[in-house]
Enzyme design. Structure first.
Site, mmCIF file in Angstrom:
data_model
loop_
_atom_site.group_PDB
_atom_site.id
_atom_site.type_symbol
_atom_site.label_atom_id
_atom_site.label_comp_id
_atom_site.label_asym_id
_atom_site.label_seq_id
_atom_site.Cartn_x
_atom_site.Cartn_y
_atom_site.Cartn_z
ATOM 1 N N ASP A 186 0.864 -1.179 0.000
ATOM 2 C CA ASP A 186 0.000 0.000 0.000
ATOM 3 C C ASP A 186 0.907 1.237 0.000
ATOM 4 O OD1 ASP A 186 -2.124 1.696 -0.030
ATOM 5 O OD2 ASP A 186 -3.154 0.834 1.692
ATOM 6 N N TYR A 187 0.274 2.387 -0.098
ATOM 7 C CA TYR A 187 0.962 3.660 -0.257
ATOM 8 C C TYR A 187 2.050 3.850 0.817
ATOM 9 C CZ TYR A 187 1.093 8.634 -1.554
ATOM 10 O OH TYR A 187 1.454 9.864 -2.007
#
Ligand code: BGC
Length: 751
Positions: free
Chosen positions: A303-304
């Site tokens: 994820d980010y």
């Protein structure tokens, strides 16, 4: 003759084999094996990997932020060249349209090997970050349709729009089973039940990816967030999941497993930790369970910046270099946005800390995905602007909204019959930007049909429609008096209240589930005028609307219904459609009841005489149960057959029943099948959804509905943490909601 053709076959086989093994240089057209679309993908990957430097491989493992190719929000050619040629970046986040073409041209024409870029974007309810595209209801809304076919269609329409802007990857579906309505991201998923989330998630994967990933209209899906991201502490986003292995296996992993079964091409690791181990560093979860046990052969993306989080948030890595090591060892193939891989992997490999075969495996998965998507042959996307917000997609957005709306209460005032004048009141009655839900970019207001617009579009001719905002959702504006004046002069008042778009989605959580601001006061004031009131809710989570549920004669849950939402609500109000949505989340009466879901363990039912009641200040029942939703017609259930009544552990049970529409109008019913494994070696929920079918019946029509239960639906996680089917009696409960069970029967599993 025979010998000649065998020789030819032999030569062709040797050639194919050697290409597969990556041993051949170029064919007579100058094509290198990896460039040849006629060769098997595995061979092309192998050939390409062999030609790549370590640097180039690591470049593929990076998904760069869009900011890195922009200066003051404009595309910056110089920065783009530096990244694409200099770093060989494999992917970009959140770039769509014209800029993809410029970046792709550089990648394909100016880099040494011409490896195309894979662009990825969040298109969770249509290509909503892209201006002007079709906006479907948010996923939680859409889940209320209980209609996998419809969900698949919305995903495939989304895929067409996404691909038309040069993008071939979306970070959807969310497969997080959501059990806490305070958590802001429940609106992005499909509710509280693992079976339902699995079925609807799989439908979405099928819709995005189609039957052939390389088709112009297909995009790569991404199941997220592995795992237990929704099991928050206190409903707070980005919080640790402290759960048992059993809960992880029973509740959170099944939707990911199902996505893998239907061929999802990518999986995203979550921000959270599970029992002390952040998912992005969780070798057991990513490498052992996902990649080895489930044989997932697609790509895993973080994820980010969740690789960087390993050291600056979770503190399980000493520095960025150590974070890169943890993530790559765990099996994370691509790093989103942060730069740990880019900056440190090369050194780690040279120093022998990270074996190069891990890099080859990761890069190989990324390249394989690019080949499967047909990016080498068609790097620029379908580029057909006519699909964006096409008439066909708008119609689908309307159908999706129609099926997503849940009628929560109706004391006979709906559908509206003789209302010659209608007061439309409330801060969300005419607010295009707060009707679409999160993960939406700027959208032209004229593309959005608000409830006020919808009522004007659908009201019988000569109906007088008056509008007053009444108050803000949050904020100072207060004109409740004016709203009551127009209510008094009207035959009915439609009061549209709820939550702002930014009160849900990442990371917007709430501690209260009440209607925010003065909206409760507004509803009460309109009710006190004596004019009959219909409350329409536009919101991102179950709300504790106890007073409304008790006092207002009709309540409609519209969620964030997308761009056609206003038409769908109005059609429902005027009886042009018959409501069919059913809740996929339990509505509690109080935040204090959370967690509250239908599939609880049997001890919750324990009635200990006069001490049976648990809370002294509230009943334990929900406000509205899972699976609940009203229709304008009525359905009778009968003729349950369970065949055979006894079967061994590997057998299948066939269930059949009849449903009849005994009302006056055509309607849809979602038939829900729940199971109870009566006595088992470990406790199991008192009821678990194991099948559902949505059917349409004309007035008076009867249909037969069939279900098949396989070992998949019958298994439990036993004491040695294995999925097994245990012998014993299973109770079958079938009905219209988890609380409205009309038919009961049983069967037995024997050794
Ligand atoms: C979210 C993901 C999303 C990613 C890229 C993160 O903050 O958690 O769901 O896909 O950003 O936009």
């Amino acid at each position: 003759m025979k010998n000649k053709s065998s020789l030819k076959i032999l030569v062709v086989s040797i050639l194919t084999l050697s290409m597969f093994l990556g041993c051949v240089g170029e064919d007579e057209t100058g094509l290198k094996p990896y460039q040849d679309p006629n060769l098997p993908v595995e061979g092309r990957v192998k050939d390409l990997l062999k030609r790549m430097t370590l640097d180039e491989k690591i470049g593929q493992m990076w998904q760069a932020s869009p900011d890195l190719v922009r200066t003051y929000n404009n595309f910056d050619e110089e920065k783009a060249r530096k990244l694409v040629i200099g770093y060989g970046v494999g992917s970009f986040l959140s770039i769509a349209g014209e800029d993809t073409q410029k970046l792709q041209k550089i990648a394909v024409e100016e880099t040494r090997l011409g490896i195309p870029i894979l662009f990825g974007i969040d298109a969770i309810h249509g290509h909503a970050l892209y201006n002007g595209s079709t906006i479907f209801p948010m996923p939680l809304a859409l889940s209320s349709s209980w209609n996998p076919g419809l969900i698949e269609k919305t995903a495939s329409a989304t895929a067409k729009e996404v691909a038309s802007t040069g993008v071939k990857w979306t970070f959807s579906p969310i497969l997080d089973v959501a059990r806490d309505p305070r958590w802001g991201r429940i609106i992005e998923g499909f509710g509280e039940d693992p079976y339902l989330v699995s079925q609807l998630g799989a439908a979405k994967v099928r819709g995005y990816q189609g039957s052939d990933l390389s088709s112009q209209d297909s995009i790569l899906a991404c199941g997220k967030h592995l795992a237990a991201y929704s099991e928050t502490t206190g409903g707070r986003d980005y919080s640790p999941a402290d759960i048992s292995e059993r809960t992880l296996m029973e509740m959170f992993l099944p939707p990911f497993k199902e996505a893998v079964n239907v061929g999802v091409g990518s999986i995203m690791t979550s921000f959270n930790e599970i029992n002390g181990v952040p998912s992005t560093a969780n070798t057991d979860l990513v490498r052992n369970i996902l990649k080895d046990e489930w044989e997932f052969d697609g790509l895993v993306v973080s994820d980010y910046a969740s690789v960087r989080m390993l050291y600056d948030t979770h503190y399980v890595a000493e520095d960025l270099e150590d974070a890169a090591r943890c993530a790559v060892e765990a099996g994370v193939d691509m790093e989103m946005v942060s730069e740990a891989y880019m900056e440190h992997l090369e050194r780690l490999v040279i120093d022998g800390v990270v074996p190069e075969k891990l890099i080859d495996d990761a890069t190989g998965r990324i390249l394989k995905t690019k080949f499967l998507l047909g990016l080498f042959e068609n790097p620029y996307g379908s580029l057909d602007p006519s699909v964006i917000n096409s008439r066909q997609h708008r119609n689908l957005a309307l159908e999706a909204a129609e099926q997503s709306i849940v009628l929560l209460k109706n004391e006979g005032i709906l559908p509206l019959k003789d209302a010659r004048s209608i007061a439309v009141i409330g801060p969300l009655a005419d607010d295009p930007s707060n009707q679409l839900g999160g993960w939406t970019g700027d959208q032209p207001a004229e593309n959005v049909v608000t409830v006020l617009d919808g009522i004007k579009n659908n009201a019988p001719q000569r109906t007088k429609v008056r509008y007053s905002k009444g108050c803000d959702v949050l904020g100072e504006f207060d004109n409740i008096k004016k709203a009551t004046r127009i209510a008094r002069r009207s035959d009915v008042a439609i009061v549209v209240v709820g939550e702002l778009e930014n009160m849900s989605s990442e990371p917007n959580c709430r501690v209260s589930l009440n209607l925010p601001g003065n909206q409760g006061e507004l509803v009460r004031a309109i009710h006190h005028t004596g004019t009959p009131v219909v409350v329409v809710l536009i919101n991102g989570r179950p709300l504790t609307i106890n007073w409304i549920a008790e006092n207002i004669p009709a309540v409609v849950e519209a969620w964030f219904p997308g761009q056609e939402g206003g038409n769908a609500v109005a059609e429902l109000l005027f009886g042009k459609i018959n409501p069919s949505g059913k809740l996929t989340m339990t509505f509690p009466k109080s935040v204090g009841q959370i967690p509250l879901h239908y599939n609880h363990y049997p001890q919750k039912n324990w009635d200990h005489g006069k001490y049976g009641k648990r809370y002294v200040d509230i009943e334990d029942e929900p406000l509205f149960p899972f699976g609940y939703g009203l229709s304008y017609t009525k359905f009778d259930y009968g003729n349950l057959k369970i065949i055979p009544s006894k079967i061994d552990k590997k057998g299948e049970i066939r269930i059949s029943l009849d449903v009849k529409n005994v009302g006056k109008i055509r309607g849809d019913e979602t038939v829900q099948l729940y199971l109870n494994d009566v006595v088992s070696s470990v406790t199991t929920p008192s009821k678990e959804l194991k099948g559902f079918k949505k059917i349409t019946l004309n007035s008076g029509e009867k249909k037969n509905v069939k279900f098949t239960l396989t070992p998949n639906e019958l298994s439990l996680v036993d004491r040695s943490m294995e999925w097994v089917v245990e012998p014993g009696i299973f109770e079958v409960m079938i009905g219209s909601s988890s609380e409205d069970l009309r038919l009961k029967g049983s069967f037995e599993i024997i050794e």
